[in-house]
Design an enzyme around this catalytic site. Structure first.
Site, short mmCIF file in Angstrom:
data_model
loop_
_atom_site.label_atom_id
_atom_site.label_comp_id
_atom_site.label_asym_id
_atom_site.label_seq_id
_atom_site.Cartn_x
_atom_site.Cartn_y
_atom_site.Cartn_z
N GLY A 135 -8.80 -13.22 -4.40
CA GLY A 135 -10.04 -12.73 -3.51
C GLY A 135 -11.23 -12.62 -4.17
O GLY A 135 -11.16 -12.28 -5.34
N ALA A 139 1.30 -3.63 -4.50
CA ALA A 139 0.50 -2.41 -3.38
C ALA A 139 -0.13 -3.57 -2.35
O ALA A 139 -1.43 -3.47 -2.22
CB ALA A 139 -0.36 -1.73 -4.03
N LYS A 181 -13.29 -10.31 -3.33
CA LYS A 181 -13.43 -8.88 -3.71
C LYS A 181 -13.63 -8.38 -5.01
O LYS A 181 -14.77 -8.01 -5.67
CB LYS A 181 -12.37 -8.00 -3.08
CG LYS A 181 -12.95 -6.61 -2.79
CD LYS A 181 -11.91 -5.66 -2.93
CE LYS A 181 -11.92 -4.86 -4.33
NZ LYS A 181 -10.79 -4.34 -4.76
N SER A 235 -8.31 -2.76 -0.56
CA SER A 235 -8.17 -2.67 -2.00
C SER A 235 -7.07 -1.79 -1.99
O SER A 235 -6.56 -0.70 -1.08
CB SER A 235 -9.42 -1.96 -2.71
OG SER A 235 -8.88 -1.49 -3.81
N SER A 236 -6.07 -2.04 -3.00
CA SER A 236 -4.91 -1.31 -3.20
C SER A 236 -5.36 0.20 -3.58
O SER A 236 -4.63 1.13 -3.38
CB SER A 236 -4.12 -1.82 -4.45
OG SER A 236 -3.71 -3.39 -4.19
N ARG A 237 -6.78 0.47 -4.29
CA ARG A 237 -7.36 1.74 -4.71
C ARG A 237 -7.55 2.55 -3.35
O ARG A 237 -7.61 3.78 -3.36
CB ARG A 237 -8.34 1.37 -5.26
CG ARG A 237 -7.88 1.14 -6.76
CD ARG A 237 -9.28 0.62 -7.70
NE ARG A 237 -8.82 -0.11 -8.51
CZ ARG A 237 -8.48 0.18 -10.10
NH1 ARG A 237 -8.29 1.53 -10.26
NH2 ARG A 237 -8.05 -0.72 -10.90
N HIS A 248 -4.02 -9.42 0.53
CA HIS A 248 -3.28 -10.51 -0.31
C HIS A 248 -2.52 -11.43 0.73
O HIS A 248 -2.26 -12.46 0.34
CB HIS A 248 -2.00 -9.36 -0.89
CG HIS A 248 -2.69 -8.63 -1.97
ND1 HIS A 248 -2.88 -6.84 -1.68
CD2 HIS A 248 -3.37 -8.62 -3.03
CE1 HIS A 248 -3.08 -6.73 -2.87
NE2 HIS A 248 -3.62 -7.59 -3.81
N HIS A 286 -1.81 -5.64 0.60
CA HIS A 286 -2.28 -5.37 1.91
C HIS A 286 -2.70 -6.46 2.66
O HIS A 286 -2.43 -7.78 2.08
CB HIS A 286 -3.50 -4.41 1.57
CG HIS A 286 -4.67 -4.70 0.49
ND1 HIS A 286 -5.22 -6.05 0.73
CD2 HIS A 286 -4.95 -4.32 -0.62
CE1 HIS A 286 -5.83 -6.33 -0.21
NE2 HIS A 286 -5.63 -5.13 -1.16
#
Ligand code: PAF
Length: 291
Positions: free
Chosen positions: A147, A32, A149, A185-187, A37, A34
């Site tokens: 990352g 996923a 994050k 974030s993928s979320r 990444h 973004h």
């Protein structure tokens, strides 16, 4: 870009590169993908001659089966993005290849894993440390990028790599944010309309608290104000909101050098995390919208 599913194909590609004296980077991901990444891939290209990216939604690190089920999977788009970003190899391990029948060994990193995410997602960091150790053993990279994050994850991986003596340099990369300051974030893709509108408040509340701490406000008061801001934006429950030492992740009651603000909170069913470095000289502390 070469795509491999089996470890044997991965090993052959990496061995061929190393035989030519090339330095190899690994960017472990769960897909996923973004811009955060892709920034890791770009940074990896500066660190090494060849860049391998793994995509594996690691069941071992999901303490909630529903969270694993709804984790976005976008393999084709991910492969295309990586091709464009100039990755050399995409590794798509299967669950069976990483966790064969009878698999019984896990890696537990004591101390730095215990609080925060560790407390709210029991077993999560054992799953992360185990899969990252396995990815390192299979891919044998010279350097791996993660990352910031997932700040506590980065600290856990650094500790694990050092404790096990794995010959991999660990490089952390600054969190990539959107034009409103929301950490990518993928979320984020799972947020509903209200959640998407509220989400940038998470980073904004941290930046406000960071600025207050730097201006001399008491840590407790800065954290209370940030929590009130999150409540007002519809976040809840807030799993944690804390000012911590950036290396040990132990809570700090007063302003110190090397402090970091960390947060995890739900908006509806979606749990978001963020963190910033609280230092007058950092990019995070002085974040302003990207044009
Ligand atoms: O940050 C992630 O995407 C994952 O936790 C990682 C490091 C790829 C391990 O599965």
């Amino acid at each position: 870009m070469q795509t491999v599913r089996e470890s044997i194909g991965l090993r052959a590609a990496v061995a061929a590169w190393k035989a030519q004296g090339l330095r190899v980077a690994l960017v472990p991901t769960m897909g996923a993908l973004h811009a955060g990444h892709l920034a890791l891939v770009a940074a990896a290209k500066e660190q090494a001659h060849r860049v391998a990216v793994s995509i594996f939604v690691n069941p071992l690190q999901f303490n909630d089966p529903a969270d694993l089920d709804r984790y976005p999977r976008t393999e084709e788009a991910d492969a295309e993005a990586l091709r464009e970003a100039g990755a050399d190899l995409l590794w798509l391990p299967t669950p069976d290849s990483l966790y064969p029948e009878g698999f019984a060994t896990t890696v537990h990193v004591a101390g730095v894993s215990d609080r925060w995410e560790g407390e709210h997602r029991p077993g999560h960091f054992d799953g992360v440390a185990t899969v990252v150790a396995k990815l390192f053993v299979a891919a044998a990279p010279d350097v791996a990028l993660f990352g910031e994050k997932d700040y506590q994850q980065l600290a856990v991986i650094r500790r694990m790599t050092s404790d096990l003596g794995l010959p991999v340099d660990i490089v952390g990369h600054a969190t990539v944010r959107d034009s409103e300051g929301l950490a990518l974030s993928s979320r984020n893709a799972l947020l509903d309309e209200a959640g998407r509108a509220a989400a940038p408040t998470l980073g904004a509340a941290l930046r406000e608290a960071g600025a207050a701490i730097l201006a001399g406000e008491r840590v407790e008061a800065a954290l209370s104000a940030a929590r009130a801001r999150l409540d007002a934006a519809g976040f809840g429950p807030v799993d944690y909101l804390a000012y911590v030492d950036a290396d040990t992740l132990e809570p700090l009651a007063e302003r110190r050098e090397n402090g970091r603000l960390i947060v995890a909170a739900f908006h509806g069913k979606i749990r978001l995390i963020d963190n910033i470095c609280v230092d007058p000289d950092t990019v995070d502390g002085s974040w302003s919208p990207r044009r």
